[in-house]
Scaffold this motif. Structure first.
Motif, short mmCIF file in Angstrom:
data_model
loop_
_atom_site.label_atom_id
_atom_site.label_comp_id
_atom_site.label_asym_id
_atom_site.label_seq_id
_atom_site.Cartn_x
_atom_site.Cartn_y
_atom_site.Cartn_z
N MET A 1 0.84 -1.18 0.00
CA MET A 1 0.00 0.00 0.00
C MET A 1 0.88 1.24 0.00
O MET A 1 1.73 1.41 0.85
N PRO A 2 0.67 2.13 -0.96
CA PRO A 2 1.42 3.38 -0.95
C PRO A 2 1.07 4.21 0.29
O PRO A 2 0.05 3.99 0.93
N HIS A 3 1.91 5.17 0.58
CA HIS A 3 1.69 6.07 1.70
C HIS A 3 1.21 7.42 1.21
O HIS A 3 1.48 7.82 0.08
N ASP B 1 -0.96 4.76 -7.64
CA ASP B 1 -0.05 3.63 -7.78
C ASP B 1 1.33 3.92 -7.18
O ASP B 1 2.34 3.41 -7.63
N GLY B 2 1.34 4.73 -6.15
CA GLY B 2 2.57 5.07 -5.43
C GLY B 2 2.26 6.12 -4.38
O GLY B 2 1.10 6.50 -4.17
N ASP B 3 3.31 6.60 -3.74
CA ASP B 3 3.15 7.57 -2.67
C ASP B 3 2.66 8.92 -3.20
O ASP B 3 3.04 9.35 -4.28
N VAL B 4 1.82 9.57 -2.39
CA VAL B 4 1.24 10.86 -2.73
C VAL B 4 1.56 11.85 -1.61
O VAL B 4 1.58 11.48 -0.43
N VAL C 1 2.24 10.87 8.17
CA VAL C 1 2.29 9.80 7.17
C VAL C 1 1.14 8.84 7.42
O VAL C 1 0.98 8.31 8.53
N LEU C 2 0.34 8.62 6.38
CA LEU C 2 -0.80 7.73 6.45
C LEU C 2 -0.50 6.48 5.63
O LEU C 2 0.12 6.56 4.58
N GLY C 3 -0.94 5.36 6.13
CA GLY C 3 -0.74 4.11 5.41
C GLY C 3 -1.72 3.06 5.89
O GLY C 3 -2.81 3.39 6.38
N ASP C 4 -1.34 1.82 5.75
CA ASP C 4 -2.16 0.70 6.19
C ASP C 4 -1.30 -0.23 7.04
O ASP C 4 -0.11 -0.39 6.80
N LYS D 1 0.77 6.29 10.40
CA LYS D 1 2.13 5.75 10.57
C LYS D 1 3.01 6.67 11.40
O LYS D 1 3.78 6.22 12.23
N ARG D 2 2.91 7.97 11.10
CA ARG D 2 3.68 8.97 11.83
C ARG D 2 2.84 10.26 11.85
O ARG D 2 2.19 10.58 10.88
N VAL D 3 2.95 11.00 12.95
CA VAL D 3 2.15 12.21 13.09
C VAL D 3 3.02 13.34 13.62
O VAL D 3 3.82 13.14 14.54
N ASN D 4 2.86 14.54 13.02
CA ASN D 4 3.49 15.77 13.51
C ASN D 4 5.01 15.69 13.54
O ASN D 4 5.64 16.14 14.48
#
Length: 193
Positions: A1-3, A135-138, A174-177, A185-188
């Motif tokens: 899953m892209p981030h 189809d990749g990171d945004v 960072v948002l992911g699955d 995934k990571r915040v601030n």
């Protein structure tokens, strides 16, 4: 899953004073410009100099300038990424609003002439539907309250639960699955100030 990488714009005079800044196009402070450059350096560390498949930015100057100073090539400016419309409360601080509406917060009370949390959440849902199919990171370059709503919606919470997330100027999230479940995934993340 892209981030999905969220970048909040750098510091402005109104982010320093706590004034609600939605439609007003406030420029970055000199410190805000430096923080945007630092955010770009942090991006290259986080993403190992790889390019995202897409970079979307709010059309507000503070977001556009942050993207440019961070070294990001914006593919398009997207009105869905603008900050919460505070309506009649534009330019006011929370203490000023509470003089007439005790206990007011943007998360729990209306903004006369502006948006509700649910309306901001609907914009976030539209963005999420689009970036999930990438189809990749945004990278999304935008604003504090809107990004916090987007994070809440990403993990299936009501928009008002964005109150539980912090996002300082020129910081990344960072948002992911996690095994198929949407996660923060990571915040601030920011360069120590």
């Amino acid at each position: 899953m892209p981030h999905v990488f969220l970048l909040r714009h750098g510091e402005t005079e109104w982010s320093l004073s706590g004034q609600h800044t939605g439609r007003t196009d406030i420029p970055l402070t000199e410190r805000g410009r430096k923080l945007a450059v630092d955010a770009g350096n942090l991006w290259r560390t986080l993403h190992h100099d790889a390019s995202p498949v897409r970079v979307l930015s709010s059309p507000r100057a503070r977001a556009r300038d942050t993207a440019e100073l961070a070294g990001l090539k914006v593919d398009s400016y997207d009105e869905r990424l603008v900050e919460w419309d505070y309506g009649d409360y534009e330019g006011l601080t929370t203490p000023q609003i509470r003089e007439s509406v005790p206990d007011w917060t943007v998360w729990t009370h209306p903004c006369p002439g502006g948006e509700t949390a649910e309306q901001v959440g609907a914009r976030a849902d539209d963005v999420i539907a689009e970036v999930r199919s990438a189809d990749g990171d945004v990278v999304l370059v935008g604003h504090g309250h809107f990004s916090r709503v987007l994070m809440a919606r990403w993990i299936g919470l009501p928009a008002a639960e964005g109150v539980r997330v912090t996002m300082d100027p020129a910081s990344w999230s960072v948002l992911g699955d996690e095994r198929g479940v949407p996660s923060l995934k990571r915040v601030n993340l920011g360069v120590p100030r």
